[in-house]
Design an enzyme around this catalytic site. Structure first.
Site: not given
Length: 436
Positions: A85, A123, A167, A169
């Site tokens: 990412c 993801e 978090r 995502r």
């Protein structure tokens, strides 16, 4: 007391999964617990592969995904994983799909197109749906649709789903069109929606003693403690104890072994960093036990300001007003009581910041794993460097989020196929086999 496990093991659901960019297997932990059969995985990082093998099996292949023979990947029901990412992260390079890692989203798509699983889980960081990289994201969705998948996507904050970490995502779940349905994401439950804080996931771990910080080499990488009605008693495995140490009379009671719970002492310079400038403190203020953790980043291994935590038993003191760039190592500040609400951190004024009279410490590897909702049975190999261990945890997918997505996907596949055999194969076969 039982060991921490935010992803209780469900019975096998008959579905097989292959994982791309598997890392150390934090996503695989969640899918395995959801009942999936892990049959194949791949990652380029040799340390991550070692961690995966140590915990999940030898079916992981070490190597560059772009050089891999796609036909060597077995036919599976679900392909999961998230390409690196960094090129899409707000804190990363910003190179997007032109970056070496950013290009890997298209490698992921090519594998989906070739293998044609009945579903996939993708993801990545939230930066992928921000303005700068949104054209790449929209193009990716269009390409998934063009190769025959109905896609759903959602930004997910792990804290909404029972993880003690803020978090965020983005997840894409694709369903092969011939199955005739669109995936619906699970909704957060009232019980777990933003209710979990650090106390819930690391509060039962023993707090490292002052002796450790003065003599860290006297402590092993494993902490073993006794559980009684008063407090855990901390001792170590096969290491000399501090001079004058007297074992607790209940040490012969049930002991629980917790791996990778050794704190890492910080230098004076590192400890002073967040307090050197109030702006640092506002941006990187370490959380207390009454808060969720900020996002554990991929660069967690670099140390300060990442992964700092105020230990329990804080003392409330009067707030101190400071000037920008004033050193605060000897100053005292305000911290809320452990059982009360915290005061607001002022983001508007640079001449005031709330600081803590005690120095923070760094999260241990075990604490980071728990914050990522990884069960205690997962243990990183001892021969991995500390930086590699932190990197593996920071790069991973929160296991509980993967678990809940996996459970929901399995249920929807089972309902749609109207079959009593949830694992019944529905993969299209271009070589002449009939789809069931």
């Amino acid at each position: 007391m039982t060991k921490f496990d935010a992803t209780p093991q469900l019975p096998p659901n008959g579905l097989t999964v292959a994982e791309l960019f598997a890392g150390g297997g934090l996503m695989a932990v969640g899918l395995k617990s959801a009942g999936y059969d892990l049959v194949w995985a791949n990652d380029f990082d040799k340390n991550a592969v070692k961690a995966y093998r140590h915990n999940l099996g030898d079916h992981i292949v070490h190597g560059d995904i772009t050089a891999l023979d796609i036909d060597s990947i077995p036919d599976v029901d679900v392909i999961a994983g998230g390409p690196p990412c960094q090129d899409y992260s707000v804190a990363g390079t910003g190179a997007g799909e032109s970056g070496e890692r950013g290009k890997l989203v298209w490698a992921y798509l090519r594998i989906i197109e070739t293998k044609r699983p009945k579903a996939f889980i993708f993801e990545n960081v939230k930066g992928l749906i921000m303005k700068k990289h949104r054209p790449t994201f929209d193009s990716l969705l269009e390409r998934f649709a063009a190769i025959g998948y109905t896609v759903s996507w959602r930004p997910i904050n792990a804290w909404d789903y029972g993880v003690a970490q803020k978090r965020e995502r983005v997840f894409i779940v694709g369903i092969r069109e011939d199955l005739g349905f669109t995936f619906e994401f699970p909704e957060p439950s009232a019980e777990y929606y933003r209710t979990q804080v650090l106390r819930d996931v690391i509060g039962d771990l023993p707090e490292p003693s002052e002796y450790y910080y003065r003599h860290p080499r006297n402590y092993d990488r494993r902490a073993v403690y006794s559980i009684d009605e008063v407090a855990p008693t901390v001792r170590t495995v096969n290491r000399p104890m501090p001079d004058g140490y007297k074992p607790h009379p209940e040490d012969a009671h049930v002991t629980v072994e917790i791996a990778k719970h050794n704190p890492q002492p910080l230098s004076e310079k590192a400890l002073e960093y967040p307090h050197r400038d109030p702006r640092h403190l506002q941006k990187h203020r370490p959380p207390t036990e009454d808060e969720p953790s900020p996002t554990l980043p991929a660069v967690l291994h670099k140390g300060v300001p990442y992964g700092l935590f105020y230990p329990p038993n804080h003392v409330q003191t009067q707030a101190t007003t400071v000037k920008p760039h004033q050193r605060l190592s000897n100053q005292r500040g305000y911290v809320a009581d452990m059982d009360g609400p915290g005061r607001t951190v002022n983001t508007c004024r640079l001449d005031h910041a709330e600081i803590h009279p005690q120095q923070p410490r760094r999260f241990t590897v075990r604490e980071c794993l728990r914050i990522q909702s990884v069960p205690d049975w997962y243990v990183l190999p001892d021969d991995l460097s500390l930086s590699a261990q932190y990197r593996i945890v920071g790069n991973g997918v929160a296991s509980r989020v993967a678990y809940l997505l996996g459970v929901t996907l399995a249920e929807q596949l089972r309902t749609t196929t109207e079959s009593s055999a949830i694992g019944e194969r529905l993969i299209s076969d271009d070589s002449g086999r009939e789809a069931v």
